[in-house]
Design an enzyme around this catalytic site. Structure first.
Site, PDB file in Angstrom:
ATOM      1  N   ASP A 133      51.565 -40.868  52.876  1.00 54.11           N
ATOM      2  CA  ASP A 133      51.193 -39.455  52.742  1.00 54.11           C
ATOM      3  C   ASP A 133      51.778 -38.879  51.454  1.00 54.11           C
ATOM      4  O   ASP A 133      51.100 -38.227  50.660  1.00 54.11           O
ATOM      5  CB  ASP A 133      51.714 -38.689  53.965  1.00 54.11           C
ATOM      6  CG  ASP A 133      51.583 -37.178  53.809  1.00 54.11           C
ATOM      7  OD1 ASP A 133      50.481 -36.712  53.497  1.00 54.11           O
ATOM      8  OD2 ASP A 133      52.597 -36.472  54.015  1.00 54.11           O
ATOM      9  N   HIS A 158      42.177 -36.450  52.140  1.00 57.31           N
ATOM     10  CA  HIS A 158      43.599 -36.822  52.074  1.00 57.31           C
ATOM     11  C   HIS A 158      43.998 -37.787  53.189  1.00 57.31           C
ATOM     12  O   HIS A 158      44.499 -38.887  52.895  1.00 57.31           O
ATOM     13  CB  HIS A 158      44.472 -35.569  52.098  1.00 57.31           C
ATOM     14  CG  HIS A 158      45.927 -35.849  52.299  1.00 57.31           C
ATOM     15  ND1 HIS A 158      46.683 -36.558  51.389  1.00 57.31           N
ATOM     16  CD2 HIS A 158      46.767 -35.542  53.328  1.00 57.31           C
ATOM     17  CE1 HIS A 158      47.931 -36.653  51.843  1.00 57.31           C
ATOM     18  NE2 HIS A 158      47.997 -36.057  53.013  1.00 57.31           N
ATOM     19  N   HIS A 186      47.383 -37.519  60.898  1.00 58.65           N
ATOM     20  CA  HIS A 186      48.761 -37.054  60.687  1.00 58.65           C
ATOM     21  C   HIS A 186      48.892 -35.579  60.344  1.00 58.65           C
ATOM     22  O   HIS A 186      49.955 -34.989  60.547  1.00 58.65           O
ATOM     23  CB  HIS A 186      49.452 -37.918  59.622  1.00 58.65           C
ATOM     24  CG  HIS A 186      49.075 -37.588  58.212  1.00 58.65           C
ATOM     25  ND1 HIS A 186      48.006 -38.162  57.566  1.00 58.65           N
ATOM     26  CD2 HIS A 186      49.638 -36.741  57.312  1.00 58.65           C
ATOM     27  CE1 HIS A 186      47.928 -37.694  56.336  1.00 58.65           C
ATOM     28  NE2 HIS A 186      48.906 -36.831  56.153  1.00 58.65           N
ATOM     29  N   GLU A 208      49.621 -29.995  62.256  1.00 58.78           N
ATOM     30  CA  GLU A 208      50.221 -29.018  61.333  1.00 58.78           C
ATOM     31  C   GLU A 208      49.190 -28.093  60.713  1.00 58.78           C
ATOM     32  O   GLU A 208      49.414 -26.883  60.609  1.00 58.78           O
ATOM     33  CB  GLU A 208      50.960 -29.761  60.219  1.00 58.78           C
ATOM     34  CG  GLU A 208      51.583 -28.821  59.205  1.00 58.78           C
ATOM     35  CD  GLU A 208      52.136 -29.562  57.998  1.00 58.78           C
ATOM     36  OE1 GLU A 208      52.581 -28.883  57.074  1.00 58.78           O
ATOM     37  OE2 GLU A 208      52.102 -30.803  57.999  1.00 58.78           O
ATOM     38  N   ASP A 209      48.042 -28.634  60.295  1.00 62.65           N
ATOM     39  CA  ASP A 209      47.117 -27.865  59.458  1.00 62.65           C
ATOM     40  C   ASP A 209      45.814 -27.461  60.145  1.00 62.65           C
ATOM     41  O   ASP A 209      44.947 -26.863  59.506  1.00 62.65           O
ATOM     42  CB  ASP A 209      46.782 -28.672  58.194  1.00 62.65           C
ATOM     43  CG  ASP A 209      47.995 -28.848  57.291  1.00 62.65           C
ATOM     44  OD1 ASP A 209      48.841 -27.941  57.277  1.00 62.65           O
ATOM     45  OD2 ASP A 209      48.101 -29.890  56.627  1.00 62.65           O
TER      46      ASP A 209
END
Length: 717
Positions: free
Chosen positions: A139, A48, A72, A76-77
């Protein structure tokens, strides 16, 4: 999935000085951070960010932006932190990555509230660096391309709706037309799959019946321009299904009735040749009236420049033609990404074409909560534009349907707050007048003026509405606080206690409030009863009312005691015997209107019409609502006040004609106020004593028939 070497080569192809080492390090860092994570499709998660970076290379973005795309999702992940990215890649890239990061861990009340909070953070981040938005759009584009892998239908629809309402308009605002078109088309396929399939099927049929249609038109246009000595690049492109569907909806026409499904673009060397080309096209083919737009002399807010016209072209086909220079074409396709000025930090919240971004930040300051901010933001981003000028020639773009009040707030918030009137093209007009393309608007101001609550009913920009709502909130809070203080003083007196704010201050914790003023406001708007306040201030004591004092009836018991006949001096069923009754000045209810009662501690009940906008303020307080109705057995002898707004021609005898009609129908004018005047008309608000809503309706109908009266409406605000 694109390979590391291929990604670096793409960047070096348009930027030979790119930092190859930075790109390689970002690639490796992201791949290790995401590790064995998988996407819904089953592909490695790292595919991704890699595809997002690849999308951005198509717009020839700088190395820092490509690196940000690769990184990016790491904060967060994955277990990676902001500090790690800052150490490895520097503060600039760390800030960009943080700006793109979603607030997935934020605890919020609803999915919609979460969406609003996420968008709020994105807005603040992109106001510092527009590249945050570029990465975010890429994104979202890749997520939409792979949306079909998500099994839950509702989740797919929610993501598509968010894309259509927020991200596609944002892409359009910065001129990223290519991304905007694809985002809309992908969302359209999820939200309206049958409509998209139907349009695609009809387009396929048209291509099959006349496959060389576009090619023939392009050749004809080229020959026409060449004969006039103009060198041009000409192309034709089908409009996207979502664009065709919107046109079918707005014009209420069938697919077969649309004749400009293909747009033809003519790209020339300079601005002068653009206008020469326009002359040749108009001289060679009949023009379609009302379809000419010159975005070269008045560019769109996103910097888009082009001339649009519609003509009956070759073979009698009605076609749309867009004329622009090579530079304009590049900006039209990729918007802000066409410029390298962000390398020098020139693109941000400053500059004429990013005025809308500053306005969104102002809305953010005015809004009471995230959902209200999202509502006003959609108002600001969504609508078609009209272009208006100040007397000095400054250009302002506004949504279609905008009024002089919207224009005033677009100039400056203070100009909007102090607006008392407006001149459009030199003539005084009502503030609710709709502005048109090319209007010159002069705002008349007064230092003593404040925003009127009635403005909220006709403004269309988010900035104007949020500013007006903020003023109304502050004004209402002041009124509630003053009333609440009176209620508190009365309650202390009835309980035989001396009134002191220190006593209230000591009970703030028990009342779960932060300040004494909050207690007054709660008392004033009915969210706190005087009994509850006294119980918190004097815990354990049985507070008795003094003899002769008015007893306060809790609303729950009051409803249980509702009598069939109210016993009130007005003919209303469902009231509590002896309760004070007031008719709302915002909607002026009349017998025949559907009504509702709103109870306020210490003030009795206020009667509103069921469609009154003020009722929205009490939506979260159902205990304060009373189910009331007019007494059908009333003999009609009571008189009630109804308000009308009228525009009367400024000519001899006009006022006499107005009053004669009203008198002929047996009504009485108990108040008349001129709200606006000019050389041609007077605007007036009249309060009339009438029997019921039918009586008022008959008067309005008779007034509309008078030749000296321009318009009459019942006042609703």
């Amino acid at each position: 999935m694109i390979r590391q070497v291929e990604l670096v080569e793409r960047v070096l192809a348009y930027d030979p000085d790119a930092d190859e080492d930075l790109l390689n390090r970002a690639y490796v860092f992201s791949m290790k951070a995401h590790g064995a994570q998988k996407r819904a499709s089953g592909d490695p998660y790292f595919s991704h960010p890699l595809e997002v970076a690849a999308i951005l290379t198509g717009f020839k973005l700088d190395t820092a932006t490509i690196a940000t795309a690769l990184l990016h999702d790491t904060i967060e992940d994955t277990v990676a932190t902001y500090e790690q990215i800052e150490r490895a890649f520097g503060p600039d890239i760390a800030k960009l990555v943080d700006g793109v990061t979603k607030l997935s861990r934020l605890e919020v009340q609803s999915e919609r509230n979460k969406q609003a909070e996420n968008f709020r953070k994105l807005l603040l981040a992109m106001s510092n660096d527009i590249r945050v938005l570029l990465v975010k759009l890429a994104d979202r584009l890749h997520n939409m391309r792979t949306l079909h892998h998500i099994k839950e239908v509702e989740k797919r629809r929610r993501i598509a709706l968010e894309t259509m309402e927020i991200y596609a308009p944002l892409a359009e605002r910065i001129g990223m037309q290519e991304i905007k078109d694809e985002l809309e088309d992908l969302s359209f396929g999820v939200l309206h799959p049958e409509a998209r399939d139907s349009i695609m099927g009809r387009l396929e049929y048209l291509r099959g019946t006349d496959s060389r249609f576009v090619e023939r038109i392009v050749d004809h246009l080229k020959r026409t321009l060449a004969n006039a000595g103009i060198e041009a690049w000409v192309s034709g492109r089908e409009k996207r299904p979502v664009s065709i569907w919107r046109k079918m909806q707005t014009k209420n026409v069938a697919f077969e009735q649309l004749s400009d499904i293909v747009a033809f673009r003519i790209v020339v060397k300079d601005v002068e040749t653009c206008y020469r080309t326009l002359g040749v096209v108009h001289a060679s083919y009949p023009t379609v009236p009302g379809r000419f737009k010159d975005y070269i002399s008045t560019p769109k807010p996103n910097g888009y420049r082009s001339i649009h016209t519609a003509v009956l072209g070759p073979e009698g086909h009605r076609i749309e033609v867009q004329i622009r220079t090579t530079e304009m074409h590049e900006v039209a396709e990729v918007g802000v990404a066409a410029h390298w000025s962000y390398k020098q930090g020139e693109i941000g919240a400053e500059g004429q074409q990013y005025r809308w971004l500053r306005e969104l930040l102002e809305i953010l300051e005015q809004a009471e909560d995230p959902e209200e901010f999202l509502e006003h933001t959609k108002l600001t981003m969504f609508q078609d534009q009209v272009f208006c000028f100040t007397p000095k020639g400054d250009l302002f773009s506004l949504p279609r349907g905008a009024t002089p009040v919207d224009f005033a707030y677009a100039v400056h918030s203070d100009v909007g707050d102090t607006c008392v009137g407006a001149k459009v093209n030199g003539r005084l007009v009502p503030l609710r007048s709709e502005l048109k393309n090319g209007d010159q608007v002069e705002i008349l101001r007064s230092k003593t003026q404040t925003p009127s609550p009635t403005w909220e009913g006709f403004v269309v920009t988010g900035k104007a509405r949020s500013r007006i709502r903020r003023f109304i909130r502050n004004q209402q809070r002041g009124e509630y606080a003053a009333l609440g203080r009176q209620i508190a003083q009365k309650a202390f007196k009835e309980a035989g206690e001396s009134f002191t704010e220190k006593a209230i201050e000591a009970a703030l914790k028990a009342l779960k409030m932060k300040a004494v003023e909050d207690v007054y406001v709660a008392l004033g708007d009915g969210n706190l009863t005087d009994r509850a306040m006294l119980a918190a201030i004097f815990p354990g004591r049985n507070i008795e009312q003094q003899p002769g004092a008015e007893k306060v009836v809790p609303l729950a018991r009051a409803r249980a005691r509702q009598a069939k006949g109210s016993g009130s001096p007005v003919s209303i069923r469902g009231l509590i015997p002896g309760m004070a009754v007031h008719f709302a000045g915002c909607c002026h209810p009349l017998p025949g209107d559907r009504i509702v009662g709103i109870v306020a501690t210490g003030r009795g009940v206020t009667i509103h019409t069921i469609d009154c906008d003020t009722l929205e303020q009490f939506a979260d307080n159902p205990d304060r609502w009373l189910d009331v109705s007019w007494d059908r057995e009333s003999d009609g002898t009571d008189r009630f006040t109804g308000r009308i707004n009228t525009v009367v021609n400024n000519e001899p005898g006009a006022l006499s004609a107005l009053t004669t009609v009203i008198a002929r129908y047996g009504a009485n004018i108990n108040n008349l106020r001129i709200t606006n005047r000019s050389g041609d008309f007077f605007e007036m608000a009249l309060d009339l004593e009438v029997k019921d809503v039918k009586h008022l309706t008959n008067i309005i109908a008779a007034l509309r028939a008078s030749p000296v009266i321009s318009s009459v409406e019942r006042a609703r605000g």
